[in-house]
Structure formats: structure tokens, C-alpha cells
Design a protein around this motif. Structure first.
Motif, PDB file in Angstrom:
ATOM      1  N   ARG A 228       0.778  -1.240   0.075  1.00  0.00           N
ATOM      2  CA  ARG A 228       0.083   0.025  -0.091  1.00  0.00           C
ATOM      3  C   ARG A 228       0.868   1.340  -0.020  1.00  0.00           C
ATOM      4  O   ARG A 228       0.700   2.169  -0.620  1.00  0.00           O
ATOM      5  CB  ARG A 228      -0.875   0.049   1.206  1.00  0.00           C
ATOM      6  CG  ARG A 228      -2.291  -0.997   1.247  1.00  0.00           C
ATOM      7  CD  ARG A 228      -2.755  -0.859   2.507  1.00  0.00           C
ATOM      8  NE  ARG A 228      -3.671  -1.942   2.682  1.00  0.00           N
ATOM      9  CZ  ARG A 228      -4.810  -2.111   3.558  1.00  0.00           C
ATOM     10  NH1 ARG A 228      -4.598  -1.055   4.435  1.00  0.00           N
ATOM     11  NH2 ARG A 228      -5.402  -2.974   3.661  1.00  0.00           N
ATOM     12  N   ILE A 229       1.751   1.225   0.797  1.00  0.00           N
ATOM     13  CA  ILE A 229       2.899   2.314   0.967  1.00  0.00           C
ATOM     14  C   ILE A 229       3.527   2.910  -0.508  1.00  0.00           C
ATOM     15  O   ILE A 229       3.547   3.802  -1.019  1.00  0.00           O
ATOM     16  CB  ILE A 229       3.687   2.341   1.868  1.00  0.00           C
ATOM     17  CG1 ILE A 229       3.230   2.320   3.299  1.00  0.00           C
ATOM     18  CG2 ILE A 229       5.094   3.327   2.007  1.00  0.00           C
ATOM     19  CD1 ILE A 229       4.147   1.788   4.469  1.00  0.00           C
ATOM     20  N   VAL A 230       3.902   1.614  -1.178  1.00  0.00           N
ATOM     21  CA  VAL A 230       4.408   1.914  -2.355  1.00  0.00           C
ATOM     22  C   VAL A 230       3.659   2.322  -3.376  1.00  0.00           C
ATOM     23  O   VAL A 230       3.853   3.093  -4.466  1.00  0.00           O
ATOM     24  CB  VAL A 230       5.320   0.616  -2.637  1.00  0.00           C
ATOM     25  CG1 VAL A 230       5.846   0.902  -4.103  1.00  0.00           C
ATOM     26  CG2 VAL A 230       6.566   0.365  -1.630  1.00  0.00           C
ATOM     27  N   HIS A 231       2.360   1.753  -3.345  1.00  0.00           N
ATOM     28  CA  HIS A 231       1.230   1.878  -4.658  1.00  0.00           C
ATOM     29  C   HIS A 231       0.030   2.485  -4.498  1.00  0.00           C
ATOM     30  O   HIS A 231      -0.431   3.095  -5.276  1.00  0.00           O
ATOM     31  CB  HIS A 231       1.035   0.232  -5.359  1.00  0.00           C
ATOM     32  CG  HIS A 231       2.304  -0.455  -5.773  1.00  0.00           C
ATOM     33  ND1 HIS A 231       2.804  -0.042  -6.793  1.00  0.00           N
ATOM     34  CD2 HIS A 231       3.131  -1.630  -5.079  1.00  0.00           C
ATOM     35  CE1 HIS A 231       3.827  -1.115  -7.049  1.00  0.00           C
ATOM     36  NE2 HIS A 231       4.005  -1.753  -5.731  1.00  0.00           N
ATOM     37  N   ASP A 232      -0.614   2.362  -3.288  1.00  0.00           N
ATOM     38  CA  ASP A 232      -1.932   3.126  -2.873  1.00  0.00           C
ATOM     39  C   ASP A 232      -1.640   4.456  -2.660  1.00  0.00           C
ATOM     40  O   ASP A 232      -0.837   4.838  -2.052  1.00  0.00           O
ATOM     41  CB  ASP A 232      -2.465   2.426  -1.750  1.00  0.00           C
ATOM     42  CG  ASP A 232      -3.095   0.698  -2.568  1.00  0.00           C
ATOM     43  OD1 ASP A 232      -2.668   0.804  -3.554  1.00  0.00           O
ATOM     44  OD2 ASP A 232      -3.447   0.002  -1.662  1.00  0.00           O
ATOM     45  N   GLU A 233      -2.929   5.454  -2.907  1.00  0.00           N
ATOM     46  CA  GLU A 233      -2.931   6.377  -2.394  1.00  0.00           C
ATOM     47  C   GLU A 233      -3.186   6.735  -1.030  1.00  0.00           C
ATOM     48  O   GLU A 233      -3.860   5.910  -0.674  1.00  0.00           O
ATOM     49  CB  GLU A 233      -3.914   7.610  -3.493  1.00  0.00           C
ATOM     50  CG  GLU A 233      -3.448   7.592  -4.740  1.00  0.00           C
ATOM     51  CD  GLU A 233      -2.044   8.180  -4.763  1.00  0.00           C
ATOM     52  OE1 GLU A 233      -2.032   9.387  -4.300  1.00  0.00           O
ATOM     53  OE2 GLU A 233      -1.350   7.832  -5.559  1.00  0.00           O
ATOM     54  N   PRO A 234      -2.853   7.706  -0.356  1.00  0.00           N
ATOM     55  CA  PRO A 234      -2.991   8.060   1.258  1.00  0.00           C
ATOM     56  C   PRO A 234      -4.421   8.248   1.402  1.00  0.00           C
ATOM     57  O   PRO A 234      -4.945   8.821   0.627  1.00  0.00           O
ATOM     58  CB  PRO A 234      -2.114   8.956   1.879  1.00  0.00           C
ATOM     59  CG  PRO A 234      -1.690   9.698   0.499  1.00  0.00           C
ATOM     60  CD  PRO A 234      -1.917   8.903  -0.547  1.00  0.00           C
ATOM     61  N   ALA A 235      -5.054   7.674   2.471  1.00  0.00           N
ATOM     62  CA  ALA A 235      -6.412   7.908   2.885  1.00  0.00           C
ATOM     63  C   ALA A 235      -6.374   9.322   3.846  1.00  0.00           C
ATOM     64  O   ALA A 235      -5.773   9.216   4.791  1.00  0.00           O
ATOM     65  CB  ALA A 235      -7.314   6.806   3.575  1.00  0.00           C
TER      66      ALA A 235
END
Length: 541
Positions: A228-235
């Protein structure tokens, strides 16, 4: 804080252990005290790790990184073990305050005013870290202490010099999941932009109670979180609208796309210093008071180690104090106490300055005045952050051992007079983490008196280059102990030497002085020298 366990040693490195503060994979952290009653956070390393030569090198680097970062928002290294010791240990100032992680877990997110103030203070801390050429690499809620006067950024345990990537092994994840930068998650060498990313993640946690890559109450496996840290946008839902876009920029995947700490501070608006204590929730102020009272009771009930006075030795030649700031450790210290009202006859006193003899491995704390829009003005004084707690005993911290003789309670006539010295100031300082100043003059006047009496006054004059502001302080000195050629003084009042100044001077400073020669005073190891202060005080009257 919890009681010592059966089998815990009574002391480490000559410092009495009082309680347990925590433990982890590397070792344990204890509350300790010096012989004069100054509280410390003493961090030990598991013996099996101490035997590993690579780890010994890493621990030595940790100490150097801690000691290079000196600012109002970090804690200072007081002492550490000699090379080859088992176990290895590191002692720093202790701050009696909850961590951000602990506070948010118990009481929920911060209000927007407190969040903005926290952002400004931590960004100023990050600027000081960067100015020292260090990358923290483990900024997380547990490494932010919510002190009463200001927050502290602590535990530089995996910090590395910015331009020394040799000690960060490629492929190793260094940092705390949920708050590390994408480049850390992939095992790449992390530099200053990684700290900006982590600080933004910490501020999201302070605003929402969770990491920007976790849902409430979620605990995904480490590989999923790193993905998530590498690929997802932060919530960023729940972050105040005025900060959401700015923190989103800080959480960019590519390091070069993130703003610098200076740019983020400009985006937050305002300057660090002066506002923090006014936006703290009442419950946090009450919690700080409770912890300070608990610390006071523990110190009052403890006894210093019984250590014999050393045999007289020839006095070594004085060595100039290096300007290193602060230092930090996982559980810092600085117990702010309300300053007493200054007596009319005494306008308080600032920096005593002289030489730090002591063990060559110990590096003194050198506080400096921080200026500029992003920095907090800190008075130019020698600072010991804990007020005197009583208790005698001689020890490595430089405190004197009281004598049963009545004459030991009075200041010897050889101390009476006026003592002066002039230092170079800090003409090469960055003007942010430490003020840029000219000559630094100190005048100390001592009078006859007994223990408990106000016996002197100390006045410092040091002007900031450019503005001409006098950043010096004035303190009234109370005699706390005296033994032979050594005396302990406590600053009972402290205020700016310039009556028009608007900054606050530190209170409760403690000075242990030795009359090295009939006309020269020097500062012992239970003290520290302000940056650019004179190395010695000589009799002038």
C-alpha cells in the motif's frame, strides 16, 4: 513507567536505576539518576548484540547521530558506555511526557489548533535534523513526545548521516511500518525526503488516529502494508481541509516530488515557538503534571550511589567544548517546572561557561538560540533541564559530596568576587537551529553565604548578528552544595538580560563549578556550555 524487576541491576555506568521505561528488540530503557538528582533515560543494549562487532559500530554511529542533532526539540546525550563495554548503554535527558501515539490511542485525535502547532514544532525539529546532516529514518507517533513546553522528536536509533549511505543496507526495510516512505519500504537508501513523508504520516495519525495507509482498527500483514505504501494513495479523510492538500504533497511516492521541511512550514503558516502551551488540551496538561509529580516522588525517595571521592589529581589543561544538540533517546527528558517569581534584588543569571574536563568520551549539550520564522528563540545560557532535587553524594556527574563539617556548608572566601570571560559566539551558525551571534560575554558575581543562600548573579551578553538583539540571560544563583574546591549552584530565577526581550530564558539551571586555580573557574560534567560561550572565567574583581 514500571518498577524494577528482580534481577535488574541497581546501577549501570555509575547511574542509579529507578524504574523501567520500556524495552524492545535492541534492549531496555530505564529511568536513572545522577548523583545530584538529575533524571536520565538510560538505554541498554542486549549483551548478545553488544558482542556483534557490526552492531557495536552501529551503536557508536547512533550515539554520534544523537549527539549531532541539537535543538530545542530534541534531547541531549549525557553519557555513554566505553567501547567494548558489555552491556553497551546510552544515557540522555528524560522528558516526563506521553508520546503522541500513546496520547491519541487514549484520548483520540488532536484538535486542529493543536495539530497545526504540532506540525510547526516538528517541522522546525526536522529542519534542525537536516541542518545537522542527519536523516532520522524512524519518525513515528511513538517517537514524538508531547512535552508541556514543546514536543520533542526522539530516538535517532536508526538515524544515519545524510551523505553516508554505506551503513544502510540495500534491500533492508528500515523504519516503522505505516509511517515509512516508499523508498524505505522497497529497501532503497532513504534521505531527507523520507523524513518529510514520515512526518506527514505522523500528522495524519495525529488528526485521525490512524496511519494514512490503514483503516480504523485494521492490522494487515507487513507485505500488504508495504505494498500500500508503495502503490496506493493515502487516505486523508478526517484531516482538516486546510492541511489535506499539503500533507498529500508530502506523501508523494517519488522523493523528488515532496516539498522540503521549510516549504511545508511555509504552507502550514506561522512560526514554531510560543503557541504550543496555549493550545494543549487541559487533559494533556494534567497528564504532564501527574508525570512530573511522579518523577519528583521517585527522585525524592531515591538515593545516589555511594561513591568515594577521587584522590587528588593534577588538574588537566582545559579543552574547548565542541559544539555538537540535545542528542536524543527513545524516552527523553526535560521536566519543565514553573519558574519562581524573580526577587527584586536579583535580575537572574545566564550562562556560566568554562571547560568540561571529565571523561573524553562524553560530549556536552550545547543549547543555542534558534531564530527565524521557523525556529524558537532559546536563551543563550548553560542549561541543565532539571531543578535541584536535593540529595548528596559524589559521582561521575560532577556533583559534590557534602561534608559533615559545619564549614562545608559555607562558600569559601576564595570564591568571592567577580568572574568574567568572553567567547567567540556563533558567527558561523545557520541562523535557524542556532542563532548567529557575535562575542559572548559572561560576568558572574559571587558573595559570601551558606547553603540555601542566594550568593550570586550571572549575566550574559550575546548579540544576534543582523538584528542586534541581545539573547543573553540573567540568573540569581543559590548555593546548593560546597566541598573543598567544588561548589554546586542552582539558578532560582532567570530572565532576559535585555528588559525589552520577548523570549523566555530556561529555568532551574544547575552548575557544578571547580576552582581550578586561584583566579580561574571551570564547569564540571554536571553542566554544559552554550555555543560560543567563553571556555573559562577568570577573576576580574
Amino acid at each position: 513507567m514500571e518498577s524494577l524487576r528482580p534481577g535488574d541491576p541497581p546501577e549501570i555506568g555509575g547511574y542509579r536505576l529507578l524504574a523501567r521505561l520500556g524495552e524492545g528488540g535492541m534492549g531496555e530503557v530505564f529511568l536513572a539518576r545522577t548523583a545530584s538528582g538529575r533524571p536520565l533515560a538510560l538505554k541498554t543494549v542486549h549483551r548478545e548484540l553488544s558482542r556483534d562487532p557490526d552492531f557495536a559500530d552501529r551503536f557508536a554511529r547512533e550515539i554520534r547521530a544523537n549527539d549531532r542533532v541539537r535543538s530545542p526539540w530534541t534531547v541531549s546525550v549525557v553519557d555513554f558506555s566505553a567501547p567494548g563495554s558489555s552491556p553497551q548503554w546510552l544515557a540522555t535527558e528524560y522528558v516526563a511526557a506521553p508520546s503522541l501515539g500513546e496520547w491519541v490511542h487514549r484520548h483520540g485525535p488532536l484538535t486542529e489548533p493543536a495539530l497545526r502547532s504540532l506540525a510547526r514544532e516538528l517541522l522546525a525539529a526536522l529542519m534542525a535534523v537536516r541542518a545537522a546532516g542527519v536523516v532520522h529514518r524512524d519518525i513515528k507517533p511513538g517517537n514524538v513526545l508531547l512535552g508541556r513546553e514543546r514536543p520533542f522528536l526522539i530516538d535517532f536509533g536508526i538515524a544515519r548521516a545524510v551523505h553516508d549511505p554505506r551503513h544502510t543496507r540495500t534491500g533492508a526495510v528500515i523504519g516503522t511500518p505505516g509511517f515509512l516512505a516508499p523508498e524505505q519500504a522497497t529497501g532503497a537508501v532513504a534521505e531527507a525526503p523520507a523524513d518529510v513523508f514520515s512526518l506527514a504520516a505522523v500528522l495524519v495519525h495525529a488528526a485521525t488516529g490512524r496511519s494514512p495507509f490503514l483503516a480504523d482498527g485494521e492490522e494487515p500483514a507487513l507485505p500488504a502494508l508495504l505494498y500500500r505504501i508503495v502503490h496506493d494513495e493515502p487516505a486523508l479523510g478526517g484531516v482538516p481541509e486546510g492541511l489535506r492538500s499539503l500533507l498529500g504533497e508530502c506523501l508523494a511516492k517519488e522523493p523528488q516530488e515532496r516539498p522540503t521541511a521549510d516549504e511545508v512550514l511555509a504552507g502550514v503558516g506561522g512560526a514554531a515557538g510560543g503557541e504550543w502551551s496555549g493550545v494543549l488540551p487541559p487533559a494533556l496538561i494534567a497528564e504532564a503534571s501527574r508525570r512530573e509529580a511522579e518523577l519528583g516522588r521517585i527522585l525524592a525517595a531515591s538515593e545516589p550511589l555511594a561513591m568515594p571521592m577521587p584522590m587528588p589529581m593534577p588538574m588537566p589543561m582545559p579543552m574547548p567544548v565542541a559544539v555538537p544538540v540535545p542528542v536524543a533517546v527513545p524516552v527523553p527528558v526535560s521536566v519543565p517546572m514553573p519558574p519562581p517569581a524573580p526577587p527584586a534584588a536579583f535580575a537572574a543569571t545566564p550562562p556560566l561557561s568554562s571547560v568540561l574536563p571529565a571523561r573524553p568520551r562524553r560530549v556536552p549539550w550545547v543549547p543555542g538560540a534558534a531564530v527565524g520564522a521557523a525556529a524558537l528563540v532559546v536563551a543563550a545560557t548553560l542549561v541543565i533541564k532539571m531543578p535541584w532535587s536535593g540529595g548528596g553524594g559524589g559521582g561521575r556527574d560532577g556533583s559534590a559530596t557534602p561534608s559533615a563539617s559545619p564549614s562545608a556548608s559555607a562558600l569559601s572566601p576564595s570564591w568571592v568576587g567577580t568572574w568574567t570571560g568572553t567567547g567567540p559566539g556563533t558567527p558561523d551558525a545557520d541562523g535557524v537551529s542556532r542563532a548567529r551571534t557575535g562575542e559572548f560575554s559572561v560576568t558572574v558575581t559571587l558573595n559570601a553565604g551558606s547553603v540555601g543562600d542566594l550568593v550570586g548573579r550571572q549575566v550574559s551578553e550575546v548579540k544576534e548578528t543582523g538584528t542586534g538583539r541581545n539573547l543573553g540571560c540573567t540568573e540569581a544563583l543559590e548555593l546548593r552544595q560546597t566541598s573543598g574546591d567544588r561548589a554546586v549552584f542552582g539558578a532560582v530565577t532567570s530572565h532576559p538580560t535585555d528588559p525589552a526581550a520577548t523570549f523566555d530564558c530556561p529555568s532551574g539551571n544547575l552548575y557544578v563549578l571547580t576552582l581550578a586555580e586561584p583566579d580561574r573557574l571551570k564547569l564540571e560534567v554536571e553542566g554544559a556550555q552554550s555555543a560560543g560561550a567563553p571556555e573559562a572565567l577568570t577573576r576580574s574583581g
